[in-house]
Design an enzyme around this catalytic site. Structure first.
Site, PDB file in Angstrom:
ATOM      1  N   LEU A  33       0.817  -1.224   0.000  1.00 49.73           N
ATOM      2  CA  LEU A  33       0.000   0.000   0.000  1.00 49.73           C
ATOM      3  C   LEU A  33       0.851   1.275   0.000  1.00 49.73           C
ATOM      4  CD1 LEU A  33      -2.880  -1.131   2.428  1.00 49.73           C
ATOM      5  CD2 LEU A  33      -2.782  -1.309  -0.071  1.00 49.73           C
ATOM      6  N   SER A  34       2.097   1.176  -0.475  1.00 48.40           N
ATOM      7  CA  SER A  34       2.932   2.383  -0.525  1.00 48.40           C
ATOM      8  C   SER A  34       2.428   3.353  -1.585  1.00 48.40           C
ATOM      9  CB  SER A  34       4.395   2.020  -0.802  1.00 48.40           C
ATOM     10  OG  SER A  34       4.519   1.337  -2.035  1.00 48.40           O
ATOM     11  N   ASN A  35       1.723   2.837  -2.614  1.00 49.49           N
ATOM     12  CA  ASN A  35       1.196   3.734  -3.647  1.00 49.49           C
ATOM     13  C   ASN A  35      -0.238   3.363  -4.028  1.00 49.49           C
ATOM     14  OD1 ASN A  35       1.608   5.998  -5.328  1.00 49.49           O
ATOM     15  ND2 ASN A  35       1.869   4.663  -7.105  1.00 49.49           N
ATOM     16  N   SER A 124       8.468  -2.126 -19.397  1.00 51.43           N
ATOM     17  CA  SER A 124       8.042  -0.806 -19.864  1.00 51.43           C
ATOM     18  C   SER A 124       8.741  -0.459 -21.170  1.00 51.43           C
ATOM     19  CB  SER A 124       8.437   0.214 -18.796  1.00 51.43           C
ATOM     20  OG  SER A 124       8.335   1.524 -19.283  1.00 51.43           O
ATOM     21  N   TYR A 148      14.850   4.157 -12.698  1.00 50.54           N
ATOM     22  CA  TYR A 148      13.618   3.357 -12.829  1.00 50.54           C
ATOM     23  C   TYR A 148      13.723   2.430 -14.038  1.00 50.54           C
ATOM     24  CZ  TYR A 148       8.992   2.100 -14.453  1.00 50.54           C
ATOM     25  OH  TYR A 148       7.928   1.379 -14.935  1.00 50.54           O
ATOM     26  N   LYS A 152      13.988  -1.953 -14.679  1.00 54.00           N
ATOM     27  CA  LYS A 152      13.210  -2.807 -15.592  1.00 54.00           C
ATOM     28  C   LYS A 152      14.144  -3.648 -16.466  1.00 54.00           C
ATOM     29  CE  LYS A 152       9.138  -1.591 -14.295  1.00 54.00           C
ATOM     30  NZ  LYS A 152       8.380  -2.533 -13.460  1.00 54.00           N
ATOM     31  N   ASN A 197       2.548  13.179 -12.317  1.00 54.12           N
ATOM     32  CA  ASN A 197       3.670  13.349 -13.244  1.00 54.12           C
ATOM     33  C   ASN A 197       3.227  13.091 -14.673  1.00 54.12           C
ATOM     34  OD1 ASN A 197       5.790  13.664 -11.273  1.00 54.12           O
ATOM     35  ND2 ASN A 197       5.465  11.503 -10.781  1.00 54.12           N
TER      36      ASN A 197
END
Ligand code: NAD
Ligand code: WQD
Length: 334
Positions: A33-35, A124, A148, A152, A197
């Protein structure tokens, strides 16, 4: 199938959970649940009418993860959990490497130990860096410009090495382009914390009067109207792509890599106009300097997924905007 979703309360995880339940699969999810928020689970049950098991667990906590594997038996794991803010990853690279890489290693070690045969990973289009030509096929050169994206790319390599040592498994690496929109019920959608963002949630908040104006990051790119072009894909189409990947995994072994995009690029101003049509009024914007690290244009060749998975995106930009707007209106207080 019995399927575990990491990051199941997140944006893409919750939509995939919904599609899996609707298709009759049995689903277990976990998230720290951090985001995201636990109430997302209630919304998924409201849409599907089907309950499922949720664990509040952090993938950095091996003991907590082990409980999930002890208490359940899984045919497949879909791995969404991760931190995803590009700018923050530049400021806090260690946090991103630790969370995304160590978390994935923890999950994989349990997959190996409990002999789970099928794994799907959220990669991604960022792994293509700034592509030399368009559209992008899966065999394009890879390279990233931020931590980031590096997580990936590193995880993709880890998965190839994992397969080399576990030849009975089947792994699908799904390279998402730009997921947008929301479930048509308006029950679940993207709920970024703070100021968004990404383009679509930002425009939606301007349209709702919660932000003053969209800053269009650059209007001098070599594109048809000078603004950046991306391949926006409806999150429900993306979710369905995961079901197709599970079917493929069940039939085969190996590491399979697929672009999940529509194959069509839209500019920032085209998205703005489409959102204006969806919400029925003009949306203020101003031209701002280009955002550091942005590329001019990016869109997929989704032909491999169509050929091998029998998957193609069906929802157009109009529906992406209408669904994003319905979600935004329903959640004005978020
Ligand atoms: P999201 O932030 O909504 O969902 C990710 C979930 O993972 C969140 O609910 C978060 O709380 C959880 N999480 C993070 N670290 C965790 C940890 N250590 N333990 C347990 N849970 C943890 O993001 P999303 O948009 O749903 O993205 C899902 C995946 O898809 C991510 O891996 C992301 O990098 C990838 N992806 C997203 C996009 C995009 O634009 N949304 C594009 C390409 C790839
Ligand atoms: C889209 C376009 C911006 C905001 C990011 C990640 C990528 C992937 C998807 C996770 C660009 C322009 C944006 C704004 C704008 N995520 N824009 N004003 O940058 O293509 O991709 O999300 O894997 O890794 O980098 O998406 O939605 O931020 O931007 O003009 O306020 O909208 O310049 O042309 P991006 P985005």
């Amino acid at each position: 199938m019995n399927i575990l979703l990491s990051g199941g309360t997140g944006y893409i995880g919750s939509h995939t959970c919904t599609e899996l339940l609707n298709a009759g699969h049995s689903v277990v999810t976990f998230d720290n649940l951090s985001n995201s928020e636990e109430k997302v689970n209630d919304a998924v049950v409201r849409i599907t009418g089907k309950p499922f098991k949720f664990y509040l667990a952090d993938m950095l906590d091996m003991d907590a993860l082990r409980v999930i594997f002890e208490e359940n038996t899984f045919d497949a794991v879909i791995h969404f959990a991760g931190l995803k803010a590009v700018g923050e990853s530049v400021q806090l690279p260690l946090k991103y490497y630790h969370n995304n890489i160590t978390g994935t290693l923890n999950l994989l070690s349990l997959i190996e130990e409990y002999h789970v045969k099928s794994f799907v990973f959220s990669s991604s289009a960022t792994v293509y860096g700034d592509p030399a030509s368009l559209p992008i096929t899966e065999d394009f050169p890879l390279g990233t410009t931020n931590p980031y994206g590096s997580t990936k790319l590193m995880i993709e390599q880890i998965l190839k090495d994992f397969y080399a040592a576990n030849s009975g498994v089947s792994i699908s690496i799904l390279r998402y382009f730009n997921p947008v929109g929301a479930h048509e019920s308006g029950e679940i959608g993207e709920n970024p914390k703070g100021i968004p963002n990404n383009l679509m949630p930002y425009i939606a908040k301007v349209a709702a009067g919660q932000l003053e104006a969209l800053n269009v990051f650059g209007d001098r790119y070599p594109t048809r109207d000078g603004t950046g072009i991306r391949d926006y894909i409806h999150v429900v189409d993306l979710a369905i792509g995961h079901l197709k990947a599970l079917e493929k995994n069940a039939d085969t072994t190996g590491v399979h890599i697929y672009n999940l995009g529509t194959g069509t690029g839209y500019s920032v101003l085209e998205v703005l106009r489409a959102m204006e049509a969806a919400c029925g009024h003009t949306i203020p914007y101003k031209i701002a300097p280009p955002r550091s690290g942005d590329i001019a244009a990016c869109y997929a060749d989704p032909g491999k997924a169509q050929k091998e998975l029998g998957w193609a995106a069906e929802r157009d930009l109009k529906q992406m905007c209408e669904d994003a707007w319905r979600w935004q209106k329903k959640n004005l207080n978020l």
